[in-house]
Design a protein around this motif. Structure first.
Motif, mmCIF file in Angstrom:
data_model
loop_
_atom_site.group_PDB
_atom_site.id
_atom_site.type_symbol
_atom_site.label_atom_id
_atom_site.label_comp_id
_atom_site.label_asym_id
_atom_site.label_seq_id
_atom_site.Cartn_x
_atom_site.Cartn_y
_atom_site.Cartn_z
ATOM 1 N N LEU A 129 0.814 -1.212 0.000
ATOM 2 C CA LEU A 129 0.000 0.000 0.000
ATOM 3 C C LEU A 129 0.850 1.265 0.000
ATOM 4 O O LEU A 129 0.327 2.366 -0.122
ATOM 5 C CB LEU A 129 -0.945 0.011 1.211
ATOM 6 C CG LEU A 129 -1.957 -1.119 1.264
ATOM 7 C CD1 LEU A 129 -2.972 -0.880 2.370
ATOM 8 C CD2 LEU A 129 -2.677 -1.291 -0.070
ATOM 9 N N THR A 169 -7.889 -0.328 -7.659
ATOM 10 C CA THR A 169 -8.977 -1.073 -7.032
ATOM 11 C C THR A 169 -8.879 -0.835 -5.514
ATOM 12 O O THR A 169 -7.792 -0.525 -5.012
ATOM 13 C CB THR A 169 -8.876 -2.584 -7.361
ATOM 14 O OG1 THR A 169 -7.525 -3.021 -7.181
ATOM 15 C CG2 THR A 169 -9.307 -2.844 -8.784
ATOM 16 N N ASP A 171 -8.521 -2.565 -2.957
ATOM 17 C CA ASP A 171 -7.483 -3.302 -2.224
ATOM 18 C C ASP A 171 -6.079 -2.872 -2.646
ATOM 19 O O ASP A 171 -5.082 -3.358 -2.114
ATOM 20 C CB ASP A 171 -7.651 -4.813 -2.442
ATOM 21 C CG ASP A 171 -7.579 -5.194 -3.931
ATOM 22 O OD1 ASP A 171 -7.364 -4.299 -4.777
ATOM 23 O OD2 ASP A 171 -7.738 -6.385 -4.254
ATOM 24 N N ARG A 173 -4.526 -3.486 -5.342
ATOM 25 C CA ARG A 173 -3.759 -4.458 -6.131
ATOM 26 C C ARG A 173 -3.626 -4.092 -7.616
ATOM 27 O O ARG A 173 -2.564 -4.239 -8.218
ATOM 28 C CB ARG A 173 -4.406 -5.841 -6.016
ATOM 29 C CG ARG A 173 -3.765 -6.826 -6.958
ATOM 30 C CD ARG A 173 -4.211 -8.226 -6.761
ATOM 31 N NE ARG A 173 -3.604 -9.077 -7.784
ATOM 32 C CZ ARG A 173 -3.809 -10.362 -7.879
ATOM 33 N NH1 ARG A 173 -4.586 -10.973 -7.012
ATOM 34 N NH2 ARG A 173 -3.230 -11.059 -8.839
#
Ligand code: DHE
Length: 515
Positions: A129, A169, A171, A173
């Motif tokens: 992240l 997205t 998440d 990813r």
């Protein structure tokens, strides 16, 4: 080189008498790379919508001399100066008719990377992240940076002329990037591989991710449409032809995600409407008209749509674009290009509620907000005036204007930083970056690390410890600053790094960054 050989051989086949006609010149020299229909192929589309930024003699210079860092060769040895002028004028004429760009045509452009293998976990040791995606428009690549060590983890080719921020997205990813020619590319940040790409529009503006990450909306100038793709396999979920209440069609200036509303918001260039498209499958019905029901002897509300992709129109007094949203997404400020004013629109009630005097082309999309002396303010640069406007977003008053060394383009901050960073993008001082104290609204430092070279666009790491700044040149760099001491700590060579985007700041909708 291959293309140059092809175009030279075509030239040899073309009777010299025919070479002066611009359409023939195009067919002879350009079509092989840019398509018979001028809509692009290996090279970009050559239509007025795509060439807006190559005005006057600039396009002629590109035809004559070619383009650095691209495969575009110079043609001055083969085409006379007079013919180059005619050819450039021809490329600036609109296409005779709007190209059909329907779901079949879009799906037919899908290119899936045969080498892509979906991994089960990130294939690198970085915090997934705290990764930065850096868009390098100089040679059409993205670089992926570890946001702690600032190592370059990968470098991948992109379509030509990427514009706007990549979208992630939820998440973190997958990321999607978009080019002005409408190509949308999907990249897996776990494997650092391209997954697929497809051409969602002929001339596009930007993209937005739905709240649940299932859909990606593409705002198009050409055709006048919004394309909604499935992020899973990039199939076409829906195409909205953008036609106003009065039947006039419109270009889409931009599409934005409104997370709290679970919707997309569309800025429309040519009609006085804002559209909201639901991304919630259970969205309430949208009422867009009333009819008199003879049977029931009453006026009935007509629900035009409900559920996923329900579309709502908000009517405004004149076309608005380039939106800033309040953090709760109840209000937006849009710029009315014809009248030097900003209009505040309450999205809940669906109408304009306030007006702001905003001359000098405010760049509201770059606006950011923070707490200032117990109230929430936003600030925006102006593309044509050397100032930043600071606006109280409770009472909608312009609190102050900060004089700068020239008109700016981008601004950034972070929840953990006491400073706002604002570039100067135009004029003799485009090599400086102002650092402004969020509480005194004073410029506390002006950075000029490389005199004479454009310095622009900032993004913080996820904790706000470092600020990354672009040296916006073909032989440019990313300059990494300690966000507290304001000292440069590292420099990474990059090819015109137009923007950089931190995964965490983007997916959490950090106040200090663009959304
Ligand atoms: Fe941009 C973002 C519109 C010219 C670089 N630009 C955006 C967005 C819009 C927009 C609507 C928000 C999209 C998003 O991120 O989802 N830009 C416009 C224009 O209307 C304008 C003024 C004229 C045009 O030609 O379209 C324009 N933009 C430019 C440039 O000339 C820039 C400097 C160079 C380039 O690459 O074209 C440029 N625009 C950018 C960048 C972002 C952007 C780097 C993303 C900023 C961010 O931090 O999110």
């Amino acid at each position: 080189m291959i293309r140059r050989i092809i175009s030279l051989s075509l030239l040899a086949l073309t009777p010299l008498s025919a070479q002066g006609e611009p359409a023939v010149l195009y067919a002879t020299h350009c079509a092989v790379c840019h398509g018979d229909d001028r809509l692009g192929s290996l090279g970009p589309a050559l239509i007025p919508e795509s060439l807006r930024r190559l005005k006057g003699e600039m396009l002629e210079a590109v035809i004559a001399k070619g383009r650095i860092s691209t495969q575009m060769p110079g043609f001055d040895a083969q085409i006379s100066a007079a013919d180059i002028t005619e050819l450039a004028a021809y490329l600036h004429t609109p296409l005779p008719e709007m190209p059909v760009w329907d779901a079949d045509r879009i799906s037919g452009t899908l290119e899936v990377n045969p080498d892509y293998v979906a991994p089960d976990a990130p294939q690198h040791d970085a915090d997934p992240l705290n990764i930065f995606v850096v868009v390098e428009t100089g040679d059409h690549h993205i670089s992926v940076l570890d946001g702690d060590t600032f190592d370059v983890l990968a470098r991948l080719p992109t379509p030509l002329a990427v514009h706007g921020g990549p979208k992630f997205t939820p998440d973190g990813r997958f990321t999607f990037v978009m080019s002005r020619d409408g190509w949308v590319q999907k990249i897996d940040l776990w494997s650092m591989q391209e997954v697929a790409r497809l051409r969602a529009g002929v001339n596009s503006r930007n993209i937005a991710m739905s709240k649940d990450g299932k859909y990606l909306a593409v705002a198009n100038y050409l055709p006048h449409s919004l394309t909604i793709l499935s992020t899973a396999d990039m199939s076409v979920e829906r195409i909205f032809d953008v036609v106003g209440k009065d039947g006039e069609s419109s270009r889409v200036s931009a599409v934005y995600q409104a997370p709290q509303r679970d919707s997309f918001i569309l800025a429309l260039k040519d009609i006085p409407e804002i559209w909201e498209v639901a991304t919630d499958p259970n969205a309430d019905p949208v009422y867009e008209g009333f009819v008199h029901s003879r049977e029931k002897g009453m006026v009935e509300a007509i629900a035009s749509s409900e559920g996923l992709f329900a579309r709502r129109r908000i009517e405004v007094t004149e076309p608005l674009d380039d939106f800033f949203f309040t953090p709760d997404y109840r209000f937006l400020i849009g710029a009315a290009r014809e009248s030097d004013r900003g209009a505040v629109v309450n999205l809940n009630v669906g109408r304009e509620t306030h007006e702001l005097p905003l001359s000098g082309l405010p760049h509201l999309g770059s606006g950011i907000s923070w707490e200032y002396q117990g109230r929430r303010v936003m600030a925006t640069p102006h593309l044509r005036e050397a100032k930043l406007s600071v606006i109280d977003i409770q009472n909608w008053e312009v609190l102050t204007q900060i004089d700068t060394d020239g008109p700016g383009f981008f601004m950034r901050s972070h929840e953990n930083s006491p400073y706002v960073w604002a570039d100067v993008f135009f004029g003799p001082n485009r090599d400086v970056m102002h650092v402004i104290d969020k509480q005194t609204l004073e410029i506390v430092k002006t950075l000029r690390p490389v005199p004479g070279k454009t310095l622009a666009h900032v993004e913080f790491d996820r904790e706000g410890r470092h600020a990354l700044v672009s040296l916006w040149e073909d032989d440019g760099a990313i300059l990494i600053y300690d966000a507290q001491t304001l000292e440069e700590v590292k420099r990474l060579p990059m090819s015109k790094p137009s923007g950089k985007y931190n995964v965490f700041n983007k997916i959490t909708f950090s106040d200090g960054t663009s959304h």
